[in-house]
Design an enzyme around this catalytic site. Structure first.
Site, PDB file in Angstrom:
ATOM      1  N   ILE A 139      28.718  48.094  45.092  1.00  0.00           N
ATOM      2  CA  ILE A 139      28.761  49.716  44.761  1.00  0.00           C
ATOM      3  C   ILE A 139      28.788  50.324  43.262  1.00  0.00           C
ATOM      4  O   ILE A 139      29.555  49.669  42.689  1.00  0.00           O
ATOM      5  CB  ILE A 139      29.489  50.298  45.094  1.00  0.00           C
ATOM      6  CG1 ILE A 139      29.275  50.337  47.096  1.00  0.00           C
ATOM      7  CG2 ILE A 139      29.527  52.101  45.079  1.00  0.00           C
ATOM      8  CD1 ILE A 139      30.711  51.191  47.754  1.00  0.00           C
ATOM      9  N   GLU A 140      27.820  50.220  42.283  1.00  0.00           N
ATOM     10  CA  GLU A 140      27.574  50.266  40.740  1.00  0.00           C
ATOM     11  C   GLU A 140      28.450  51.714  40.983  1.00  0.00           C
ATOM     12  O   GLU A 140      28.168  52.161  41.702  1.00  0.00           O
ATOM     13  CB  GLU A 140      25.903  49.459  40.947  1.00  0.00           C
ATOM     14  CG  GLU A 140      26.051  47.753  41.074  1.00  0.00           C
ATOM     15  CD  GLU A 140      25.234  47.469  40.274  1.00  0.00           C
ATOM     16  OE1 GLU A 140      24.020  47.986  39.887  1.00  0.00           O
ATOM     17  OE2 GLU A 140      24.892  45.610  40.541  1.00  0.00           O
TER      18      GLU A 140
ATOM     19  N   GLU B   5      32.583  41.865  48.547  1.00  0.00           N
ATOM     20  CA  GLU B   5      33.866  41.248  49.101  1.00  0.00           C
ATOM     21  C   GLU B   5      34.744  41.942  48.942  1.00  0.00           C
ATOM     22  O   GLU B   5      35.833  42.046  49.846  1.00  0.00           O
ATOM     23  CB  GLU B   5      33.732  39.685  48.425  1.00  0.00           C
ATOM     24  CG  GLU B   5      32.975  38.724  47.870  1.00  0.00           C
ATOM     25  CD  GLU B   5      31.981  38.748  47.342  1.00  0.00           C
ATOM     26  OE1 GLU B   5      31.759  40.438  46.304  1.00  0.00           O
ATOM     27  OE2 GLU B   5      30.950  37.905  46.712  1.00  0.00           O
TER      28      GLU B   5
HETATM   29  N1  THU Z   1      28.710  41.201  42.862  1.00  0.00           N
HETATM   30  C1  THU Z   1      29.040  40.974  44.123  1.00  0.00           C
HETATM   31  O1  THU Z   1      28.853  42.029  44.355  1.00  0.00           O
HETATM   32  N2  THU Z   1      30.058  40.264  44.611  1.00  0.00           N
HETATM   33  C2  THU Z   1      30.526  38.441  43.215  1.00  0.00           C
HETATM   34  O2  THU Z   1      30.989  37.965  43.834  1.00  0.00           O
HETATM   35  C3  THU Z   1      29.669  39.092  42.533  1.00  0.00           C
HETATM   36  C4  THU Z   1      28.781  40.310  42.566  1.00  0.00           C
HETATM   37  C5  THU Z   1      27.923  42.570  42.568  1.00  0.00           C
HETATM   38  C6  THU Z   1      28.971  43.010  41.680  1.00  0.00           C
HETATM   39  C7  THU Z   1      27.378  43.955  41.332  1.00  0.00           C
HETATM   40  O3  THU Z   1      27.035  44.847  41.199  1.00  0.00           O
HETATM   41  C8  THU Z   1      26.173  42.666  40.824  1.00  0.00           C
HETATM   42  O4  THU Z   1      26.496  41.630  41.829  1.00  0.00           O
HETATM   43  C9  THU Z   1      25.690  41.987  39.838  1.00  0.00           C
HETATM   44  O5  THU Z   1      26.749  41.545  39.280  1.00  0.00           O
END
Ligand code: THU
Length: 128
Positions: free
Chosen positions: A43-44, A55
């Site tokens: 979720i950004e 995770e």
């Molecule tokens: N991201 C994850 O959801 N899990 C990870 O272990 C690494 C990165 C997501 C964060 C962000 O929304 C996108 O991947 C790019 O970094």
């Protein structure tokens, strides 16, 4: 719940990814000691640093449901090649598992299992 089913659950969660900034969609399916499965997705936020990884969403859903013993986590993503969990997520996962198996996948749903200890051999611990 076998690994293939967990991969399917992670893929389903990945569809809910809110990632308009990176366009990188991640899914996670976390199996806890009593067999329940908690899913998560990344979720950004327009304030980029507030982004949370798939995770940790899965982990926090489990913990808030009283489940603190993690057994397996499957991670999927829309990139090429195997998706590895970031260091911050490994540290969080280490808090709630002695022997977690981290199952990473590629774009064809090939998977391989790695021990959390191999990915983060020296997790931070206060000893308390
Ligand atoms: N991201 C994850 O959801 N899990 C990870 O272990 C690494 C990165 C997501 C964060 C962000 O929304 C996108 O991947 C790019 O970094």
């Amino acid at each position: 719940m076998n690994i293939r089913e967990l991969v399917a659950m992670a893929r389903k969660a990945q569809e809910s990814s809110y990632s308009p900034y990176s366009n990188f969609k991640v899914g996670a399916a976390l199996k806890v000691s009593n067999g329940k499965v908690y899913t998560g997705t990344n979720i950004e936020n327009s304030s980029y640093g507030l982004t949370i990884c798939a995770e940790r969403v899965a982990a926090f859903k489990a913990i808030s449901d009283g489940e603190t013993k993690f057994k397996y986590i499957v991670i999927t993503g829309n990139g090429k090649g195997y998706i590895y969990p970031c260091g911050a997520c490994l540290q969080v996962l280490a808090e709630f598992s002695d022997d977690l198996q981290v199952i990473i996948t590629d774009e064809n749903n090939n998977y391989k299992a790695l021990g959390l200890h191999d990915l983060l051999p020296r997790a931070f611990k206060t000893g308390q």
